[in-house]
Write a protein that holds these residues in place. Structure first.
Motif, mmCIF file in Angstrom:
data_model
loop_
_atom_site.group_PDB
_atom_site.id
_atom_site.type_symbol
_atom_site.label_atom_id
_atom_site.label_comp_id
_atom_site.label_asym_id
_atom_site.label_seq_id
_atom_site.Cartn_x
_atom_site.Cartn_y
_atom_site.Cartn_z
ATOM 1 N N ASP A 88 0.829 -1.213 0.000
ATOM 2 C CA ASP A 88 0.000 0.000 0.000
ATOM 3 C C ASP A 88 0.863 1.263 0.000
ATOM 4 O O ASP A 88 1.773 1.403 0.822
ATOM 5 N N GLY A 89 0.592 2.158 -0.932
ATOM 6 C CA GLY A 89 1.285 3.456 -0.959
ATOM 7 C C GLY A 89 2.789 3.355 -1.118
ATOM 8 O O GLY A 89 3.524 4.261 -0.725
ATOM 9 N N TYR A 124 -9.191 -3.805 3.382
ATOM 10 C CA TYR A 124 -8.726 -4.702 2.305
ATOM 11 C C TYR A 124 -9.393 -6.065 2.416
ATOM 12 O O TYR A 124 -9.722 -6.687 1.413
HETATM 13 ZN ZN ZN Z 1 -3.838 2.313 -0.400
#
Ligand code: ZN
Length: 414
Positions: free
Chosen positions: A10-11, A249
């Motif tokens: 993520d990111g 998620y």
């Molecule tokens: Zn994200």
């Protein structure tokens, strides 16, 4: 048939940072295992939702799973609610909510009510609520967070947020976003909820660890179950499992019809920088290797979500992000040294440490495994993957590429 592990950091991607010599945290980090995977595989860049679109984590995950968010997404609420185990029915309107503290003028003093540890007693104080034939369901999530569902006839997700998204601002009146009776009715119910909730919580002391008490529930991100969404198994004929430590998620995975892996507290899978990434990779390998029994089914593919690079970037902590990327790399040793499964590693979006938010910059991707062509890329980073032979892809292109590498793609034409 080759099985695959699809890793979503993520990111992960970022923009150049002056203090890192104008490198991104991924470029500055020491990542021998990710680099080995890039060397053995093929690299490129992914625009998860589309070119120039700043993706949310939810729409990005839908895209990476092969779904078009423009035709299926209405809001984040249902993914959060599903991720904490709330059952969502057709017609429900779901929200992400927070226990918060407001002053007598309706100004938000603390959106997190002193980072309340649990909302259990607060939810009990609010109790059952039915407004104009609609039921309000609340469930405890992590810390100050709450899942909230409005259930009843004739509701719409087309309503604005009541949460003003920052301290020092006034709690917002929910407004319909269109002229339908459903949106108006939903807004009226939600505004009545805010009033009733404040009445029931006034004078109640909920321990927060600070002198403040939670005296309101703020909510945002109205959404309904995605429309016309074909379950993952029906779409690909693959049994899929999600490995993640964070509710959102798990929620996206559940809503598209994937199973979600369970962990014990001692596994240390937290969704935070202290999470045990190796435990997640080993879990993924185990889920694919399993020959399958009635208790433990065997999966064809596993998605692994790793959260903390994103949270660290949103705190502006580029050194922490770099360090966490090195932690991800250490766990990737298990995949760099194995050729048992197809491996895909990417991110759901760029999170800029400087801007402390998601940006539309594309993210690196690498695929390695049996039959995968290679290119001349020897490092996994924004700068290197840009030169990779996969070129620029949209998030929705990745699943078809994997299906073909698995040998399962149908011939189009004759
Ligand atoms: Zn994200």
């Amino acid at each position: 048939m080759q099985k695959f592990i699809f890793i979503i950091c993520d990111g992960l991607a970022d923009r150049p940072i002056p203090e890192l010599g104008y490198k991104t945290p991924l470029e500055a980090a020491h990542t021998p295992n990710l680099d080995k995977i890039a060397q053995d595989g093929i690299s490129g860049m992914v625009h998860t939702v589309d070119i120039g679109v700043r993706p949310g984590s939810d729409t990005a995950h839908l895209s990476l799973f092969g779904y078009d968010p423009y035709s299926s997404y209405t809001g984040r609420g249902p993914f959060e609610c599903s991720g904490i185990g709330m059952e969502i029915k057709k017609g429900d309107i779901c929200f992400r909510a927070n226990a918060a503290y407001v002053d007598k003028n309706g100004l938000v003093v603390d959106r997190r009510a002193g980072r309340l540890r649990s909302t259990k007693s607060l939810i009990e104080e609010v109790g059952k609520m039915e407004i104009d034939g609609a039921e309000i369901l609340l469930q405890e999530s992590l810390g100050h967070r709450i899942g909230m569902i409005v259930r009843g006839d004739g509701l719409s997700p087309n309503v604005t947020d009541q949460d003003p998204h920052a301290n020092g601002r006034k709690v917002l009146t929910v407004m319909p976003k269109d002229n339908t009776q459903q949106a108006k009715r939903t807004a009226d119910i939600l505004n009545a909820f805010t009033k009733l909730c404040q009445e029931r919580l006034s004078g109640i002391q909920v321990t927060t660890g600070t002198p403040l008490s939670a005296n309101i529930i703020l909510f945002r991100g109205a959404g309904a179950l995605p429309k016309n969404l074909i379950p993952f198994y029906d779409k690909y004929h693959l049994k899929a499992c999600m490995v993640s430590g964070a509710p959102l998620y798990k929620g996206v995975a559940k809503i598209v019809g994937m199973d979600v892996a369970e962990f014990e507290p001692e596994d240390g899978v937290t969704g935070l920088p202290d999470t045990n990434i190796e435990a997640k990779i080993k879990k993924a390998q185990g889920l694919l290797a399993n020959s399958g029994t009635s208790q433990t089914p065997s999966y064809d593919c596993v998605f692994v979500h790793i959260k903390a690079a994103d949270s660290l970037a949103e705190d502006g902590n580029f050194q922490g992000k770099k360090k966490f990327i090195e932690k991800i790399d250490a766990a990737m040793k298990l995949l760099a040294q194995s050729s048992e499964f197809l491996v895909l590693i990417t991110a759901d979006h760029t999170t800029s440490c400087q801007l402390r938010q998601h940006t539309a910059d594309p993210v690196p991707v690498v695929i390695k495994g049996e039959g995968v062509r290679t290119d001349d890329i020897n490092a996994f980073s924004e700068r290197e993957c840009m030169k990779g032979r996969l070129g620029h892809l949209r998030g929705q292109n990745l699943m078809p590429i994997l299906i073909d590498l698995m040998g399962l793609a149908e011939l189009y034409g004759a």
